[in-house]
Design a protein around this motif. Structure first.
Motif, PDB file in Angstrom:
ATOM      1  N   UNK A 172     -25.948 -36.642 -18.870  1.00 33.56           N
ATOM      2  CA  UNK A 172     -25.311 -35.337 -18.666  1.00 33.56           C
ATOM      3  C   UNK A 172     -25.777 -34.612 -17.412  1.00 33.56           C
ATOM      4  N   UNK A 173     -27.003 -34.868 -16.989  1.00 36.42           N
ATOM      5  CA  UNK A 173     -27.538 -34.145 -15.837  1.00 36.42           C
ATOM      6  C   UNK A 173     -27.839 -35.040 -14.643  1.00 36.42           C
ATOM      7  N   UNK A 174     -28.677 -36.027 -14.852  1.00 30.37           N
ATOM      8  CA  UNK A 174     -29.182 -36.820 -13.740  1.00 30.37           C
ATOM      9  C   UNK A 174     -28.093 -37.636 -13.045  1.00 30.37           C
ATOM     10  N   UNK A 175     -27.322 -38.416 -13.798  1.00 33.14           N
ATOM     11  CA  UNK A 175     -26.311 -39.268 -13.174  1.00 33.14           C
ATOM     12  C   UNK A 175     -25.205 -38.472 -12.482  1.00 33.14           C
ATOM     13  N   UNK A 176     -24.683 -37.386 -13.080  1.00 27.18           N
ATOM     14  CA  UNK A 176     -23.699 -36.581 -12.339  1.00 27.18           C
ATOM     15  C   UNK A 176     -24.291 -35.948 -11.072  1.00 27.18           C
ATOM     16  N   UNK A 177     -25.539 -35.518 -11.142  1.00 31.19           N
ATOM     17  CA  UNK A 177     -26.200 -34.949  -9.967  1.00 31.19           C
ATOM     18  C   UNK A 177     -26.327 -35.996  -8.872  1.00 31.19           C
ATOM     19  N   UNK A 178     -26.764 -37.170  -9.225  1.00 31.11           N
ATOM     20  CA  UNK A 178     -26.924 -38.246  -8.245  1.00 31.11           C
ATOM     21  C   UNK A 178     -25.571 -38.656  -7.650  1.00 31.11           C
ATOM     22  N   UNK A 179     -24.524 -38.689  -8.459  1.00 28.22           N
ATOM     23  CA  UNK A 179     -23.195 -39.045  -7.956  1.00 28.22           C
ATOM     24  C   UNK A 179     -22.707 -38.014  -6.939  1.00 28.22           C
ATOM     25  N   UNK A 180     -22.935 -36.737  -7.209  1.00 26.39           N
ATOM     26  CA  UNK A 180     -22.518 -35.686  -6.277  1.00 26.39           C
ATOM     27  C   UNK A 180     -23.285 -35.794  -4.960  1.00 26.39           C
ATOM     28  N   UNK A 181     -24.573 -36.073  -5.041  1.00 27.62           N
ATOM     29  CA  UNK A 181     -25.375 -36.225  -3.829  1.00 27.62           C
ATOM     30  C   UNK A 181     -24.930 -37.464  -3.060  1.00 27.62           C
ATOM     31  N   UNK A 182     -24.633 -38.540  -3.762  1.00 25.11           N
ATOM     32  CA  UNK A 182     -24.171 -39.769  -3.103  1.00 25.11           C
ATOM     33  C   UNK A 182     -22.875 -39.522  -2.335  1.00 25.11           C
ATOM     34  N   UNK A 183     -21.963 -38.749  -2.917  1.00 28.94           N
ATOM     35  CA  UNK A 183     -20.721 -38.409  -2.222  1.00 28.94           C
ATOM     36  C   UNK A 183     -21.013 -37.652  -0.939  1.00 28.94           C
ATOM     37  N   UNK A 184     -21.920 -36.697  -1.013  1.00 32.58           N
ATOM     38  CA  UNK A 184     -22.259 -35.907   0.182  1.00 32.58           C
ATOM     39  C   UNK A 184     -22.926 -36.783   1.235  1.00 32.58           C
ATOM     40  N   UNK A 185     -23.802 -37.670   0.817  1.00 36.34           N
ATOM     41  CA  UNK A 185     -24.464 -38.567   1.768  1.00 36.34           C
ATOM     42  C   UNK A 185     -23.455 -39.494   2.443  1.00 36.34           C
ATOM     43  N   UNK A 186     -22.501 -40.008   1.682  1.00 35.26           N
ATOM     44  CA  UNK A 186     -21.460 -40.870   2.241  1.00 35.26           C
ATOM     45  C   UNK A 186     -20.650 -40.118   3.292  1.00 35.26           C
ATOM     46  N   UNK A 187     -20.311 -38.874   3.008  1.00 32.02           N
ATOM     47  CA  UNK A 187     -19.574 -38.059   3.973  1.00 32.02           C
ATOM     48  C   UNK A 187     -20.413 -37.828   5.233  1.00 32.02           C
ATOM     49  N   UNK A 188     -21.707 -37.617   5.065  1.00 34.70           N
ATOM     50  CA  UNK A 188     -22.588 -37.400   6.216  1.00 34.70           C
ATOM     51  C   UNK A 188     -22.724 -38.661   7.061  1.00 34.70           C
ATOM     52  N   UNK A 189     -22.741 -39.818   6.424  1.00 29.95           N
ATOM     53  CA  UNK A 189     -22.777 -41.087   7.169  1.00 29.95           C
ATOM     54  C   UNK A 189     -21.492 -41.231   7.981  1.00 29.95           C
TER      55      UNK A 189
END
Length: 82
Positions: free
Chosen positions: A14-31
């Motif tokens: 409920x917390x960790x995996x959704x948080x990590x997915x949101x950060x991964x999306x932002x990192x992909x956009x930054x790349x």
């Protein structure tokens, strides 16, 4: 969470995996934007970003402040930059 598997599962799902997915999306956009290195390992980058903060929070250590979070992000970005 170390002694309560149900709590650990709920936290992760409920917390960790959704948080990590949101950060991964932002990192992909930054790349894609050239803001971060093209060979970025997003799982490792997320661990670098969240590890220090989660450690202080879960262990109840003093010093979990905005300035600590900012310093953590700056240190990680220095490593991940293009």
């Amino acid at each position: 969470m170390a002694i309560n598997q149900e709590l650990a599962n709920a936290y992760r799902e409920r917390l960790l995996l959704p948080q990590r997915a949101a950060i991964a999306e932002r990192l992909t956009a930054a790349v894609r934007a050239g803001q971060l290195r093209s060979d970025l390992d997003s799982d490792f980058a997320i661990d670098l970003l969240l590890g220090p903060i989660q450690s202080r929070w879960s262990l109840g250590l003093a010093g979990l402040t905005d300035s600590y979070a900012d310093a953590t992000v700056e240190a990680v970005l220095a490593h991940l930059g293009p």
